[in-house]
Motif scaffolding. Structure first.
Motif, PDB file in Angstrom:
ATOM      1  N   GLU A  45       0.825  -1.210   0.000  1.00 16.24           N
ATOM      2  CA  GLU A  45       0.000   0.000   0.000  1.00 16.24           C
ATOM      3  C   GLU A  45       0.863   1.266   0.000  1.00 16.24           C
ATOM      4  O   GLU A  45       0.475   2.303  -0.550  1.00 16.24           O
ATOM      5  CB  GLU A  45      -0.963   0.009   1.184  1.00 16.24           C
ATOM      6  N   GLY A  46       2.048   1.187   0.615  1.00 17.48           N
ATOM      7  CA  GLY A  46       2.972   2.314   0.590  1.00 17.48           C
ATOM      8  C   GLY A  46       3.537   2.531  -0.808  1.00 17.48           C
ATOM      9  O   GLY A  46       3.698   3.672  -1.259  1.00 17.48           O
ATOM     10  N   LEU A  47       3.839   1.438  -1.497  1.00 16.01           N
ATOM     11  CA  LEU A  47       4.315   1.529  -2.875  1.00 16.01           C
ATOM     12  C   LEU A  47       3.250   2.156  -3.770  1.00 16.01           C
ATOM     13  O   LEU A  47       3.543   3.035  -4.588  1.00 16.01           O
ATOM     14  CB  LEU A  47       4.681   0.141  -3.402  1.00 16.01           C
ATOM     15  N   PHE A  85       4.050  -1.004 -15.802  1.00 10.10           N
ATOM     16  CA  PHE A  85       5.087  -0.829 -14.790  1.00 10.10           C
ATOM     17  C   PHE A  85       4.548  -1.238 -13.423  1.00 10.10           C
ATOM     18  O   PHE A  85       3.454  -0.819 -13.031  1.00 10.10           O
ATOM     19  CB  PHE A  85       5.519   0.641 -14.698  1.00 10.10           C
ATOM     20  N   SER A  86       5.310  -2.022 -12.690  1.00  8.90           N
ATOM     21  CA  SER A  86       4.954  -2.270 -11.292  1.00  8.90           C
ATOM     22  C   SER A  86       5.146  -0.978 -10.518  1.00  8.90           C
ATOM     23  O   SER A  86       5.838  -0.052 -10.979  1.00  8.90           O
ATOM     24  CB  SER A  86       5.837  -3.371 -10.697  1.00  8.90           C
ATOM     25  N   ASP A  87       4.553  -0.893  -9.331  1.00  8.10           N
ATOM     26  CA  ASP A  87       4.738   0.298  -8.502  1.00  8.10           C
ATOM     27  C   ASP A  87       6.218   0.504  -8.190  1.00  8.10           C
ATOM     28  O   ASP A  87       6.731   1.631  -8.237  1.00  8.10           O
ATOM     29  CB  ASP A  87       3.939   0.186  -7.200  1.00  8.10           C
ATOM     30  N   ASP A 135       8.878  -0.478  -9.945  1.00 11.08           N
ATOM     31  CA  ASP A 135       9.612  -0.024 -11.120  1.00 11.08           C
ATOM     32  C   ASP A 135       9.289   1.432 -11.451  1.00 11.08           C
ATOM     33  O   ASP A 135      10.167   2.201 -11.854  1.00 11.08           O
ATOM     34  CB  ASP A 135       9.322  -0.925 -12.320  1.00 11.08           C
ATOM     35  N   ALA A 136       8.029   1.828 -11.285  1.00 10.35           N
ATOM     36  CA  ALA A 136       7.649   3.221 -11.534  1.00 10.35           C
ATOM     37  C   ALA A 136       8.436   4.157 -10.619  1.00 10.35           C
ATOM     38  O   ALA A 136       8.914   5.215 -11.051  1.00 10.35           O
ATOM     39  CB  ALA A 136       6.149   3.398 -11.336  1.00 10.35           C
ATOM     40  N   LEU A 137       8.584   3.778  -9.353  1.00  6.80           N
ATOM     41  CA  LEU A 137       9.309   4.607  -8.396  1.00  6.80           C
ATOM     42  C   LEU A 137      10.809   4.622  -8.686  1.00  6.80           C
ATOM     43  O   LEU A 137      11.454   5.681  -8.641  1.00  6.80           O
ATOM     44  CB  LEU A 137       9.059   4.115  -6.974  1.00  6.80           C
ATOM     45  N   LEU A 138      11.378   3.469  -8.987  1.00  4.58           N
ATOM     46  CA  LEU A 138      12.813   3.399  -9.242  1.00  4.58           C
ATOM     47  C   LEU A 138      13.193   4.173 -10.507  1.00  4.58           C
ATOM     48  O   LEU A 138      14.152   4.949 -10.516  1.00  4.58           O
ATOM     49  CB  LEU A 138      13.258   1.942  -9.364  1.00  4.58           C
ATOM     50  N   ILE A 139      12.433   3.969 -11.560  1.00  2.00           N
ATOM     51  CA  ILE A 139      12.715   4.662 -12.823  1.00  2.00           C
ATOM     52  C   ILE A 139      12.360   6.138 -12.706  1.00  2.00           C
ATOM     53  O   ILE A 139      13.110   7.013 -13.142  1.00  2.00           O
ATOM     54  CB  ILE A 139      11.938   3.999 -13.978  1.00  2.00           C
ATOM     55  N   GLU A 159      11.070  -0.026 -21.864  1.00  5.65           N
ATOM     56  CA  GLU A 159      10.430   0.840 -20.872  1.00  5.65           C
ATOM     57  C   GLU A 159      10.443   2.301 -21.324  1.00  5.65           C
ATOM     58  O   GLU A 159       9.463   3.027 -21.135  1.00  5.65           O
ATOM     59  CB  GLU A 159      11.118   0.683 -19.519  1.00  5.65           C
ATOM     60  N   SER A 160      11.541   2.726 -21.929  1.00  8.61           N
ATOM     61  CA  SER A 160      11.617   4.097 -22.436  1.00  8.61           C
ATOM     62  C   SER A 160      10.574   4.331 -23.509  1.00  8.61           C
ATOM     63  O   SER A 160       9.929   5.394 -23.563  1.00  8.61           O
ATOM     64  CB  SER A 160      13.015   4.373 -23.005  1.00  8.61           C
TER      65      SER A 160
END
Length: 218
Positions: A162-164, A183-185, A187-191, A202-203
């Motif tokens: 839920e935090g992600l 995108f997983s949550d 991967d969205a945050l990392l990228i 992904e790009s």
């Protein structure tokens, strides 16, 4: 505010369960080992306590999303405050001392958050927020640093789902664009924050959003 508590508790538990040798491994923060990141979390906890004890009487100037400023320049690890964190972390010498300090002050910050009135206006960095918005902003802080903590520790537990999800929502609001549904949550945050580079596929999926990245938050 409940999500603040869950995210913070999960991060502190992950640190408490780390074996000593993992504190010398790299973290996901440029130029920082895991021990340096944990020392930064101690400072974060101090900031939470200070802010919740600094009431304001004026109207809020920021909310949970606008609390964050965005820079185009990724951190290099050479900032004086970053360097100070490294020296402070090294001064602990014994890993258990750093764990104890985070547990001690981190628990106090967690209790202060649970006791805070969400409508209370507080001041930090010359801005005014409600306590609810301030603590809501820190869900993103805890989640990103949980990812930083576990970046090179595959056996460590991940941040709460839920935090992600909430952190992704906040980052999309900051970006004024949604990340691809594929995108997983995580991967969205990392990228999105430049913690890893997107693949070619992904790009392509990011489209015009790729030109806005990374979003370096401060």
């Amino acid at each position: 505010m409940e999500l603040f508590s869950r995210s913070w508790s999960a991060l502190r538990t992950a640190v408490a369960d780390l074996p000593d040798e993992d504190f010398g491994r790299p973290s996901g923060c440029t130029g920082w080992l895991v021990r340096d990141l944990v020392c930064h979390l101690v400072i974060d906890a101090q900031d939470v306590l200070i802010t919740l004890a600094t009431p304001a009487t004026t109207e809020p100037t920021r909310d949970a999303v606008t609390y964050w400023s965005v820079s185009a320049a990724p951190p290099t690890g050479e900032d004086p405050l970053d360097a100070l964190t490294v020296r402070l972390a090294a001064a602990y010498q014994e890993t258990w001392l750093l764990k104890f300090h985070l547990d001690d002050i981190g628990s106090a910050a967690g209790r202060a958050a649970q006791l805070a009135d969400p409508a209370l206006r507080v001041s930090t960095q010359d801005e005014v927020l409600t306590a609810g918005d301030y603590l809501g902003a820190y869900v993103l802080e805890w989640t990103l640093h949980h990812l930083d903590l576990t970046a090179h520790l595959p056996d460590a537990p991940p941040p709460p789902a839920e935090g992600l999800a909430r952190s992704r929502e906040m980052l999309e609001t900051i970006a004024r664009a949604a990340f691809p549904a594929s995108f997983s949550d995580k991967d969205a945050l990392l990228i999105g924050t430049g913690r890893r580079a997107p693949t070619d596929a992904e790009s392509e999926a990011l489209g015009e959003l790729a030109a806005k990245l990374p979003l370096v938050l401060g």
